[in-house]
Each structure stands twice: as structure tokens, then as C-alpha cells.
Design an enzyme around this catalytic site. Structure first.
Site, mmCIF file in Angstrom:
data_model
loop_
_atom_site.group_PDB
_atom_site.id
_atom_site.type_symbol
_atom_site.label_atom_id
_atom_site.label_comp_id
_atom_site.label_asym_id
_atom_site.label_seq_id
_atom_site.Cartn_x
_atom_site.Cartn_y
_atom_site.Cartn_z
ATOM 1 C CB SER A 85 -6.980 -9.972 -2.102
ATOM 2 O OG SER A 85 -6.782 -9.307 -3.326
ATOM 3 C CE1 TYR A 126 -6.833 -5.511 0.903
ATOM 4 C CE2 TYR A 126 -5.939 -5.713 -1.319
ATOM 5 C CZ TYR A 126 -6.899 -6.048 -0.369
ATOM 6 O OH TYR A 126 -7.905 -6.917 -0.714
ATOM 7 C CE LYS A 176 -7.406 -8.767 2.668
ATOM 8 N NZ LYS A 176 -8.413 -9.047 3.710
HETATM 9 C C1 UD1 Z 1 -7.866 -3.501 -6.944
HETATM 10 C C2 UD1 Z 1 -6.806 -4.124 -6.107
HETATM 11 C C3 UD1 Z 1 -7.302 -5.409 -5.469
HETATM 12 C C4 UD1 Z 1 -8.586 -5.173 -4.727
HETATM 13 C C5 UD1 Z 1 -9.604 -4.589 -5.698
HETATM 14 C C6 UD1 Z 1 -10.930 -4.298 -5.038
HETATM 15 C C7 UD1 Z 1 -4.680 -3.546 -7.194
HETATM 16 C C8 UD1 Z 1 -3.443 -4.071 -7.852
HETATM 17 N N1 UD1 Z 1 -5.591 -4.421 -6.867
HETATM 18 O O1 UD1 Z 1 -8.017 -4.320 -8.070
HETATM 19 O O2 UD1 Z 1 -6.331 -5.888 -4.590
HETATM 20 O O3 UD1 Z 1 -9.038 -6.403 -4.203
HETATM 21 O O4 UD1 Z 1 -9.090 -3.366 -6.244
HETATM 22 O O5 UD1 Z 1 -10.824 -3.325 -4.061
HETATM 23 O O6 UD1 Z 1 -4.809 -2.371 -6.999
HETATM 24 N N2 UD1 Z 1 -9.839 1.472 -14.117
HETATM 25 C C9 UD1 Z 1 -9.958 2.463 -15.065
HETATM 26 N N3 UD1 Z 1 -10.507 3.657 -14.677
HETATM 27 C C10 UD1 Z 1 -10.949 3.894 -13.407
HETATM 28 C C11 UD1 Z 1 -10.834 2.864 -12.448
HETATM 29 C C12 UD1 Z 1 -10.269 1.664 -12.824
HETATM 30 O O7 UD1 Z 1 -9.580 2.291 -16.210
HETATM 31 O O8 UD1 Z 1 -11.419 5.015 -13.137
HETATM 32 C C13 UD1 Z 1 -9.248 0.194 -14.510
HETATM 33 C C14 UD1 Z 1 -7.965 -0.136 -13.761
HETATM 34 O O9 UD1 Z 1 -6.861 0.406 -14.377
HETATM 35 C C15 UD1 Z 1 -7.995 -1.664 -13.813
HETATM 36 C C16 UD1 Z 1 -9.479 -2.025 -13.850
HETATM 37 O O10 UD1 Z 1 -10.162 -0.834 -14.199
HETATM 38 O O11 UD1 Z 1 -7.408 -2.093 -15.001
HETATM 39 C C17 UD1 Z 1 -9.992 -2.506 -12.517
HETATM 40 O O12 UD1 Z 1 -9.589 -1.591 -11.511
HETATM 41 P P1 UD1 Z 1 -10.100 -1.682 -10.001
HETATM 42 O O13 UD1 Z 1 -11.591 -1.802 -9.993
HETATM 43 O O14 UD1 Z 1 -9.492 -0.556 -9.249
HETATM 44 O O15 UD1 Z 1 -9.576 -3.081 -9.501
HETATM 45 P P2 UD1 Z 1 -8.087 -3.704 -9.489
HETATM 46 O O16 UD1 Z 1 -7.072 -2.658 -9.652
HETATM 47 O O17 UD1 Z 1 -8.065 -4.840 -10.447
#
Ligand code: UD1
Length: 341
Positions: free
Chosen positions: A128, A153, A157
Site C-alpha cells: 500500500s 495496518y 505492510k
Molecule cells: C485509506 C488508507 C489506505 C488504504 C485505503 C483503502 C489511510 C491513511 N489510508 O486511504 O491505507 O489503502 O484507505 O482501504 O487511512 N473522505 C471524506 N468523507 C468520507 C470518507 C472519506 O471526505 O466519508 C475523504 C478522506 O478524508 C480522504 C479521502 O476521502 O481524504 C479518501 O479517503 P479513503 O477512501 O478512506 O482513503 P484513504 O484515507 O486515502
């Protein structure tokens, strides 16, 4: 003759799409090993519907060494393993770290031991972008040093990558690729296979789709005061079928011995960073309605922006993303309607 590939976690989200891509390449026979604690055996019927091929899943916990090794006694002709079987929820890993270390390191250990004992030559490991930790310099290439892991997590990795590197020093008969995924999203273009997210998903696309379908009443944009072009976080989203395709190209690369080192690392990302608000805009265009979201506080642990430099994978694996953000949303939306129908 076709090579036989074992996919651990084959009933999971990326595992099942990879199985489809392996079958469609025409070069590989596939078996799956998945206890289905975080997935469902029904996935194999979906794979069959899409490919016309019945793939056998062994309902075995990869942590259970005796049961896992038994699968090789039945399949002594396995030449490659693609290792997905692991837990992957960041928040849960903070709450239950030991469960993450036991499972993610235990599965890795047994996979490496099996490679040695049963003479498996090729290994692809599902890593990841989380291994980079909080980075400052963008885009991220494979020379970017690993940062401090910001959750157990991510730490598992990092450790797994180290385990592979150490084992390859000793086991000269095998080769491996470490694939560092950015944000895999979307579903199979048929809408027949996709991610089975929990009722209360944490990741952005499942949340967006649940809001679009009415499963969730509302969602929150986590943070709009970041130093980015619109204030929301930037991530590198790529289609799960592109990720799957990279595994086929990665396996080809190992089988054909095109590498210069027996363990190489590749980033898998589109190279294109998109913000949360841009993703919402793309989703609204695809689902054809306004989505009910509010602008909220930052989510603890989020970094403002991360996206990949995937030049290595482009040049050496000959891998390029075929799907754009509209394809990601369209396929995710088809899948959402399929599972809720
Ligand atoms: C996370 C994990 C990553 C993992 C991936 C897939 C971290 C730091 N990283 O990535 O290791 O491989 O998930 O499982 O946690 N967001 C919103 N509203 C929501 C949900 C998300 O605004 O309801 C935003 C988050 O703040 C982020 C973006 O969407 O900025 C992507 O979030 P998410 O899909 O959870 O992925 P990551 O956090 O990038």
C-alpha cells in the site's frame, strides 16, 4: 502450458478482480485460498458469471499453516502466488493492533514458507501507499523513503515488505514484486462484481455510493481547509480493473524474467490527484443528482495530498490506466444498484 497461480484472498475486492484478469489473459490457471472472514464465497459465482470459468476456492485461513500447506499437496504445480489475504481497515488496526500483526504477518510468513517448501517461484505482494507515511514531496516514486507508519495496518505492510526482501536473500529460487496501491476504487464494468463494504463504510467511494442509493442519509467531506486547490484532500484514485491488470503484467514480468533485481517495487496509481470535492462532482454527474453532503472537520490521521509517480510501472510493466474517474463512478454506481436490488 498455462502456469497455475494461487491467489490468497481471492474472494476479496482486488483479489477477485485480479482472478478475472488472470483468466481473461488466457495465460494462467487460478486457484483461490480465502477463509471468507472478510468476504463471501459467492464471489466465485460472480467470477464465473463474468469469465465463464469456475475457479476453486479453498476455504482455508492462510494463518493456519497445516491447512494452508495441504492446499499445495493437492496443487503441487502452483508456480506463483499473488498474496492479498490480509486485514485492511486503518481505524480497526488502531483499535486492535495485535489482531492486525497476527493476521497480516502470519499470512505473509506462511506464504513465504510455502514458497520455500513447495518450490513456488513467483510472488506478487499486495502492499500500500500507506508505507510512505506522511510525505511532503509529490508525486511519490519508489525511491521515496518509507516514513513512520501512521497506523498498525501500514506498519504490517512495511514489515511484510521487509520479510519478503530478507527471505529473497536466502531463497534464491524465487522472485517477487511488491505492488504499492494508491486508492483502488470502482467495480467490474458489468456491475456484477465489486467491493462488499461494511454497512458503515469508511472509504470515500462506498460512502458516496451509499448516499446516492439512499442506504446512508448524508455524508461529510472531511476537511475543507487543507492547503490544496479547493481545500479538500487529494488522493490518487484508480480503477480496480487497472490494478488487476497490473497484477497480470507483473506476473508476466516475473515469469518472463524481465527484471533486473529479484525483488522489485512498483507504485500503482494513476498519477493524477483528485480532491474529495472533485470526486463528489464526478459522482453527481454519473448518478444524475445532487448528493447530500456537508462540509466538516478534518478526519484525524489524514494527509492533505498524495499521488503517485507510476513511471516505473508504465515503462517496465507496460502498464497504463485504461479507466478514468467517470468509469470509476459508473462502475461503482452499477455495482451499488446491483447489490441493493
Ligand atoms: C485509506 C488508507 C489506505 C488504504 C485505503 C483503502 C489511510 C491513511 N489510508 O486511504 O491505507 O489503502 O484507505 O482501504 O487511512 N473522505 C471524506 N468523507 C468520507 C470518507 C472519506 O471526505 O466519508 C475523504 C478522506 O478524508 C480522504 C479521502 O476521502 O481524504 C479518501 O479517503 P479513503 O477512501 O478512506 O482513503 P484513504 O484515507 O486515502
Amino acid at each position: 502450458m498455462k502456469q497455475k497461480i494461487m491467489v490468497t484472498g481471492g474472494c476479496g475486492y482486488i483479489g477477485s478482480h485480479t482472478i478475472i484478469a488472470l483468466i481473461e489473459s488466457g495465460k494462467y490457471d487460478v486457484i483461490s485460498v480465502d477463509s471468507c472472514v472478510r468476504s463471501t464465497p459467492e464471489t466465485m459465482s460472480r467470477v464465473e458469471k463474468i469469465t465463464g470459468v469456475k475457479v476453486k476456492n479453498y476455504p482455508v485461513d492462510v494463518c493456519d499453516k497445516a491447512a494452508f500447506f495441504k492446499v499445495f499437496e493437492e496443487n503441487p504445480d502452483v508456480t506463483g502466488i499473488i498474496h492479498f489475504a490480509a486485514y485492511k481497515a486503518v481505524g480497526e488496526s488502531v483499535e486492535q493492533p495485535l489482531m492486525y500483526y497476527r493476521n497480516n504477518l502470519g499470512t505473509m510468513m506462511n506464504v513465504l514458507e510455502a514458497c520455500e517448501k513447495f518450490g513456488v517461484k513467483h510472488l506478487l505482494f499486495s502492499s500500500s501507499a500507506a508505507v510512505y507515511g506522511d510525505i511532503e514531496k509529490l508525486p511519490v516514486n519508489e525511491q521515496t523513503p518509507m516514513g513512520l507508519a501512521n497506523c498498525p495496518y501500514a506498519h504490517t505492510k512495511q514489515i511484510c515488505e521487509g520479510m519478503i526482501q530478507s527471505e529473497l536473500e536466502a531463497n534464491k529460487a524465487m522472485d517477487a514484486l511488491i505492488l504499492r496501491y494508491f486508492n483502488p476504487v470502482g467495480a467490474h464494468p458489468t456491475g456484477l462484481n465489486g467491493e462488499l463494504s461494511p454497512d458503515k463504510p469508511n472509504n470515500l467511494i462506498p460512502v458516496i455510493m451509499h448516499v446516492a442509493s439512499g442506504v446512508l442519509p448524508q455524508m461529510t467531506v472531511f476537511g475543507t481547509d487543507y492547503n490544496t486547490r479547493d481545500g479538500s484532500c487529494i488522493r490518487d484514485y484508480l480503477h480496480v480493473c487497472d490494478i488487476a491488470d497490473a497484477h497480470v503484467k507483473g506476473m508476466d514480468y516475473l515469469v518472463e524474467g524481465r527484471y533486473s533485481k529479484r525483488c522489485e517495487i512498483f507504485n500503482l496509481g494513476s498519477g493524477n490527484g483528485l480532491s474529495v470535492l472533485e470526486m463528489l462532482d464526478a459522482a453527481e454527474k454519473v448518478v444524475g443528482k445532487k448528493l447530500n453532503y456537508v462540509l466538516g472537520d478534518r478526519r484525524p490521521g489524514d494527509i492533505p495530498a498524495i499521488y503517485a509517480d507510476s513511471t516505473r510501472a508504465n515503462e517496465l510493466l507496460g502498464w497504463h490506466c485504461r479507466y478514468d474517474v467517470t468509469d470509476m463512478m459508473e462502475s461503482a454506481w452499477k455495482w451499488e444498484r446491483f447489490i441493493n436490488s
